[in-house]
Write a protein that holds these residues in place. Structure first.
Motif, PDB file in Angstrom:
ATOM      1  N   GLN A  54       0.821  -1.199   0.000  1.00 51.43           N
ATOM      2  CA  GLN A  54       0.000   0.000   0.000  1.00 51.43           C
ATOM      3  C   GLN A  54       0.862   1.258   0.000  1.00 51.43           C
ATOM      4  O   GLN A  54       0.351   2.357   0.137  1.00 51.43           O
ATOM      5  N   ALA A  55       2.137   1.082  -0.130  1.00 47.77           N
ATOM      6  CA  ALA A  55       3.057   2.206  -0.263  1.00 47.77           C
ATOM      7  C   ALA A  55       4.247   1.708  -1.052  1.00 47.77           C
ATOM      8  O   ALA A  55       4.507   0.510  -1.110  1.00 47.77           O
ATOM      9  N   VAL A  56       4.948   2.616  -1.668  1.00 48.19           N
ATOM     10  CA  VAL A  56       6.082   2.205  -2.487  1.00 48.19           C
ATOM     11  C   VAL A  56       7.193   1.641  -1.620  1.00 48.19           C
ATOM     12  O   VAL A  56       7.854   0.690  -1.986  1.00 48.19           O
ATOM     13  N   GLU A  57       7.387   2.202  -0.449  1.00 49.85           N
ATOM     14  CA  GLU A  57       8.489   1.774   0.396  1.00 49.85           C
ATOM     15  C   GLU A  57       7.980   1.335   1.758  1.00 49.85           C
ATOM     16  O   GLU A  57       7.245   2.060   2.417  1.00 49.85           O
ATOM     17  N   GLN A  58       8.354   0.123   2.162  1.00 48.99           N
ATOM     18  CA  GLN A  58       7.978  -0.397   3.464  1.00 48.99           C
ATOM     19  C   GLN A  58       9.118  -0.163   4.439  1.00 48.99           C
ATOM     20  O   GLN A  58      10.282  -0.232   4.070  1.00 48.99           O
ATOM     21  N   PRO A  59       8.826   0.102   5.705  1.00 50.42           N
ATOM     22  CA  PRO A  59       9.890   0.267   6.690  1.00 50.42           C
ATOM     23  C   PRO A  59      10.583  -1.054   6.976  1.00 50.42           C
ATOM     24  O   PRO A  59      10.069  -2.123   6.648  1.00 50.42           O
ATOM     25  N   GLU A  60      11.785  -0.963   7.550  1.00 52.07           N
ATOM     26  CA  GLU A  60      12.473  -2.184   7.958  1.00 52.07           C
ATOM     27  C   GLU A  60      11.579  -2.920   8.946  1.00 52.07           C
ATOM     28  O   GLU A  60      10.919  -2.320   9.784  1.00 52.07           O
ATOM     29  N   GLY A  61      11.551  -4.203   8.854  1.00 53.89           N
ATOM     30  CA  GLY A  61      10.593  -4.986   9.627  1.00 53.89           C
ATOM     31  C   GLY A  61       9.621  -5.678   8.696  1.00 53.89           C
ATOM     32  O   GLY A  61       8.846  -6.532   9.116  1.00 53.89           O
ATOM     33  N   ASN A  62       9.652  -5.322   7.416  1.00 53.03           N
ATOM     34  CA  ASN A  62       8.919  -6.063   6.393  1.00 53.03           C
ATOM     35  C   ASN A  62       9.947  -6.820   5.576  1.00 53.03           C
ATOM     36  O   ASN A  62      10.855  -6.223   5.005  1.00 53.03           O
ATOM     37  N   GLY A  63       9.847  -8.121   5.560  1.00 55.74           N
ATOM     38  CA  GLY A  63      10.809  -8.926   4.819  1.00 55.74           C
ATOM     39  C   GLY A  63      10.171 -10.201   4.310  1.00 55.74           C
ATOM     40  O   GLY A  63       8.951 -10.287   4.124  1.00 55.74           O
ATOM     41  N   THR A  64      11.008 -11.181   4.096  1.00 53.98           N
ATOM     42  CA  THR A  64      10.601 -12.430   3.471  1.00 53.98           C
ATOM     43  C   THR A  64      11.042 -13.593   4.338  1.00 53.98           C
ATOM     44  O   THR A  64      12.004 -13.486   5.098  1.00 53.98           O
ATOM     45  N   GLY A  65      10.339 -14.685   4.223  1.00 50.27           N
ATOM     46  CA  GLY A  65      10.736 -15.934   4.852  1.00 50.27           C
ATOM     47  C   GLY A  65      10.339 -17.077   3.945  1.00 50.27           C
ATOM     48  O   GLY A  65       9.687 -16.866   2.916  1.00 50.27           O
ATOM     49  N   PHE A  66      10.738 -18.283   4.305  1.00 55.59           N
ATOM     50  CA  PHE A  66      10.317 -19.442   3.507  1.00 55.59           C
ATOM     51  C   PHE A  66      10.075 -20.636   4.424  1.00 55.59           C
ATOM     52  O   PHE A  66      10.658 -20.757   5.500  1.00 55.59           O
ATOM     53  N   VAL A  67       9.177 -21.488   3.977  1.00 57.10           N
ATOM     54  CA  VAL A  67       8.754 -22.639   4.770  1.00 57.10           C
ATOM     55  C   VAL A  67       9.878 -23.665   4.806  1.00 57.10           C
ATOM     56  O   VAL A  67      10.383 -24.101   3.769  1.00 57.10           O
ATOM     57  N   TRP A  68      10.239 -24.056   6.036  1.00 58.25           N
ATOM     58  CA  TRP A  68      11.329 -25.011   6.233  1.00 58.25           C
ATOM     59  C   TRP A  68      10.827 -26.450   6.274  1.00 58.25           C
ATOM     60  O   TRP A  68      11.457 -27.347   5.734  1.00 58.25           O
ATOM     61  N   ASP A  69       9.695 -26.669   6.951  1.00 54.81           N
ATOM     62  CA  ASP A  69       9.167 -28.032   7.095  1.00 54.81           C
ATOM     63  C   ASP A  69       7.656 -27.982   7.274  1.00 54.81           C
ATOM     64  O   ASP A  69       7.047 -26.904   7.346  1.00 54.81           O
ATOM     65  N   THR A  70       7.041 -29.157   7.353  1.00 53.45           N
ATOM     66  CA  THR A  70       5.586 -29.236   7.495  1.00 53.45           C
ATOM     67  C   THR A  70       5.134 -29.054   8.940  1.00 53.45           C
ATOM     68  O   THR A  70       3.939 -29.120   9.225  1.00 53.45           O
ATOM     69  N   GLU A  71       6.091 -28.809   9.844  1.00 58.00           N
ATOM     70  CA  GLU A  71       5.740 -28.527  11.238  1.00 58.00           C
ATOM     71  C   GLU A  71       5.420 -27.048  11.448  1.00 58.00           C
ATOM     72  O   GLU A  71       5.030 -26.657  12.545  1.00 58.00           O
ATOM     73  N   GLY A  72       5.598 -26.250  10.433  1.00 58.98           N
ATOM     74  CA  GLY A  72       5.282 -24.828  10.537  1.00 58.98           C
ATOM     75  C   GLY A  72       6.465 -23.932  10.791  1.00 58.98           C
ATOM     76  O   GLY A  72       6.294 -22.747  11.099  1.00 58.98           O
ATOM     77  N   HIS A  73       7.695 -24.467  10.677  1.00 64.72           N
ATOM     78  CA  HIS A  73       8.881 -23.636  10.869  1.00 64.72           C
ATOM     79  C   HIS A  73       9.187 -22.847   9.596  1.00 64.72           C
ATOM     80  O   HIS A  73       9.136 -23.399   8.486  1.00 64.72           O
ATOM     81  N   LEU A  74       9.523 -21.569   9.787  1.00 65.72           N
ATOM     82  CA  LEU A  74       9.919 -20.696   8.684  1.00 65.72           C
ATOM     83  C   LEU A  74      11.265 -20.064   9.006  1.00 65.72           C
ATOM     84  O   LEU A  74      11.556 -19.749  10.161  1.00 65.72           O
ATOM     85  N   VAL A  75      12.053 -19.840   7.972  1.00 62.44           N
ATOM     86  CA  VAL A  75      13.369 -19.208   8.107  1.00 62.44           C
ATOM     87  C   VAL A  75      13.301 -17.793   7.552  1.00 62.44           C
ATOM     88  O   VAL A  75      12.686 -17.542   6.507  1.00 62.44           O
ATOM     89  N   THR A  76      13.925 -16.852   8.252  1.00 63.54           N
ATOM     90  CA  THR A  76      14.043 -15.478   7.781  1.00 63.54           C
ATOM     91  C   THR A  76      15.330 -14.888   8.324  1.00 63.54           C
ATOM     92  O   THR A  76      16.107 -15.594   8.989  1.00 63.54           O
ATOM     93  N   ASN A  77      15.589 -13.625   8.031  1.00 64.73           N
ATOM     94  CA  ASN A  77      16.751 -12.938   8.601  1.00 64.73           C
ATOM     95  C   ASN A  77      16.435 -12.390   9.989  1.00 64.73           C
ATOM     96  O   ASN A  77      15.311 -11.953  10.253  1.00 64.73           O
ATOM     97  N   TYR A  78      17.442 -12.381  10.838  1.00 68.24           N
ATOM     98  CA  TYR A  78      17.299 -11.776  12.168  1.00 68.24           C
ATOM     99  C   TYR A  78      16.909 -10.307  12.039  1.00 68.24           C
ATOM    100  O   TYR A  78      16.043  -9.807  12.759  1.00 68.24           O
ATOM    101  N   HIS A  79      17.552  -9.591  11.098  1.00 65.89           N
ATOM    102  CA  HIS A  79      17.310  -8.142  11.025  1.00 65.89           C
ATOM    103  C   HIS A  79      15.912  -7.792  10.549  1.00 65.89           C
ATOM    104  O   HIS A  79      15.450  -6.660  10.744  1.00 65.89           O
ATOM    105  N   VAL A  80      15.209  -8.730   9.903  1.00 65.31           N
ATOM    106  CA  VAL A  80      13.810  -8.490   9.555  1.00 65.31           C
ATOM    107  C   VAL A  80      12.974  -8.285  10.820  1.00 65.31           C
ATOM    108  O   VAL A  80      12.022  -7.508  10.842  1.00 65.31           O
ATOM    109  N   LEU A  81      13.372  -8.981  11.892  1.00 64.74           N
ATOM    110  CA  LEU A  81      12.676  -8.889  13.172  1.00 64.74           C
ATOM    111  C   LEU A  81      13.467  -8.072  14.184  1.00 64.74           C
ATOM    112  O   LEU A  81      13.222  -8.151  15.385  1.00 64.74           O
TER     113      LEU A  81
END
Length: 409
Positions: free
Chosen positions: A99-126
């Motif tokens: 909804q805006a061209v630029e999102q503040p830090e804290g918006n990032g990406t992750g990906f599904v690691w397993d079927t248990e619901g674990h996701l991997v992302t960067n520490y700095h995203v959080l």
């Protein structure tokens, strides 16, 4: 008689010229009227035209090239495993898209690691929540909102709970309570087999535009870079695939669709992609993530030293290797006999300069970090160092055996 005949001929010629001029003016007027009226009063031929007559034909779809087909297939298979991650300190959550061209830090990406619901992302995203004023965040705390694609291709929001985080390698693991049908894990590749020049793909949420695909090639391997957490990460994969704010934590893929890295940093003077992007190699991720899932933290091998900052090392004419600034009194390096920077009778004496560990050259801190990342606590390694580099002449070469210990928290 002749004069009268000539006059009659002149009158006839003048009349003919006048008639010709009149006809010429009429023709020009009719042509001008036609041009002026044509756009507003189409003629009979124009009135007969239909929309179909003035619409150009559509070119028939052409089959994708072999490479295009591969890229499209990889995207279709992997995109459902890619998540949009927002840390809980953000006030708004654009579920329907950017909804805006630029999102503040804290918006990032992750990906599904397993079927248990674990996701991997960067520490700095959080980073806002993990390093906030509230103090240390314990595993199990809600730290993010995670958007996954449901069966209808619509984003569905879930709470993301912290499983574990490794600030030193800029990685974090979240858990979401999502249905198994929405958890489509990625395939992890072997980053040691990656070659410079091979094609690569990045999927992420740059500036909040979810699941954006960019392509490129692997530009270099073994790159050391500094993450947004301030930590030094060795062995990185450099690529020219466009990576922008919001791509952090997303997968870097090969053309088989296997994850070969986690997109983490860009080199830029403007804040936008300049074709220099860095990813944490998948083999590093493979070692760290299982520890975060099982233990909530990483047990990393260490020599128990604090390296000297570059300005200090340069002041002792150290241009290559890692100079020891301090060493833990009972740590592996001190126990093996390596010496830190210290004060002597003649002033400050440079610490030993590590130039090799486990048979691998150490040219800088990035190299040392990469080597220790590959090692395990309890491994015994040979450490080669130079001693006396601040004095004239050839420095003394020292080789010792050190047993790696767990890195201090």
């Amino acid at each position: 008689m002749a004069t009268a005949q000539r006059q009659e001929q002149q009158r006839a010629a003048a009349a003919a010229a006048a008639e010709s001029a009149t006809l010429s003016r009429r023709g020009a007027g009719m042509l001008l009227s036609s041009l002026l009226l044509a756009p507003w009063a189409p003629g009979a031929a124009q009135a007969a035209l239909t929309l179909e007559d003035v619409t150009p034909p559509v070119a028939p779809p052409q089959p994708l090239s072999a490479r295009e087909a591969v890229v499209a297939a990889v995207y279709e298979r992997v995109a459902p495993a890619v998540a949009n991650v927002y840390d809980v300190t953000l006030r708004t959550l654009p579920v329907g898209g950017a909804q805006a061209v630029e999102q503040p830090e804290g918006n990032g990406t992750g990906f599904v690691w397993d079927t248990e619901g674990h996701l991997v992302t960067n520490y700095h995203v959080l980073g806002s929540v993990l390093s906030g004023a509230a103090g240390k965040v314990l595993p199990g705390a809600k730290v993010a909102r995670v958007l996954l694609l449901n069966e209808d291709g619509v984003q569905q929001a879930f709470d993301g709970y912290l499983v574990g985080a490794d600030k030193a390698r800029d990685l974090a693991v979240l858990k979401v309570n999502a249905p198994a049908s929405l958890l489509r894990p990625v395939t992890l590749g072997d980053s040691s087999a990656v070659r410079v020049g091979q094609a690569c793909l990045a999927i992420g949420n740059p500036f909040g535009f979810e699941r954006t695909l960019t392509t490129g090639v692997v530009s270099a391997l073994g790159r050391g870079f500094q993450s947004q957490t301030g930590s030094t990460i060795g062995g990185g994969i450099q690529t020219d695939a466009a990576v922008n704010p919001g791509n952090s934590g997303g997968p870097l893929l090969d053309l088989s669709g296997a994850v070969i890295g986690v997109n983490t940093a860009i080199f830029t003077n403007t804040g936008a992609s300049t074709g220099l992007s860095f990813a944490i190699p998948s083999n590093t991720v493979r070692r760290i993530v299982p520890q975060l899932i099982r233990l909530g933290a990483v047990q990393r091998a260490s020599l128990g030293i604090q390296p000297a900052a570059d300005p200090i090392a340069r002041s002792f004419k150290v241009s290559e290797g890692v100079m020891i600034q301090t060493a833990e009194p009972k740590g592996p390096a001190a126990a093996a006999g390596l010496l830190p920077t210290r004060r002597g009778l003649g002033g400050v004496v440079a610490g030993d300069v590590i130039v090799s560990v486990a048979g691998q050259p150490v040219r800088n801190l990035f190299d040392l970090t990469s080597i220790l990342d590959e090692a395990s606590v309890g491994d015994e390694v040979e450490v080669v160092a130079l001693r006396g580099v601040d004095q004239a002449g050839e420095p003394q070469r020292v080789a010792v055996r050190a047993t790696l210990a767990a890195e201090a928290a």
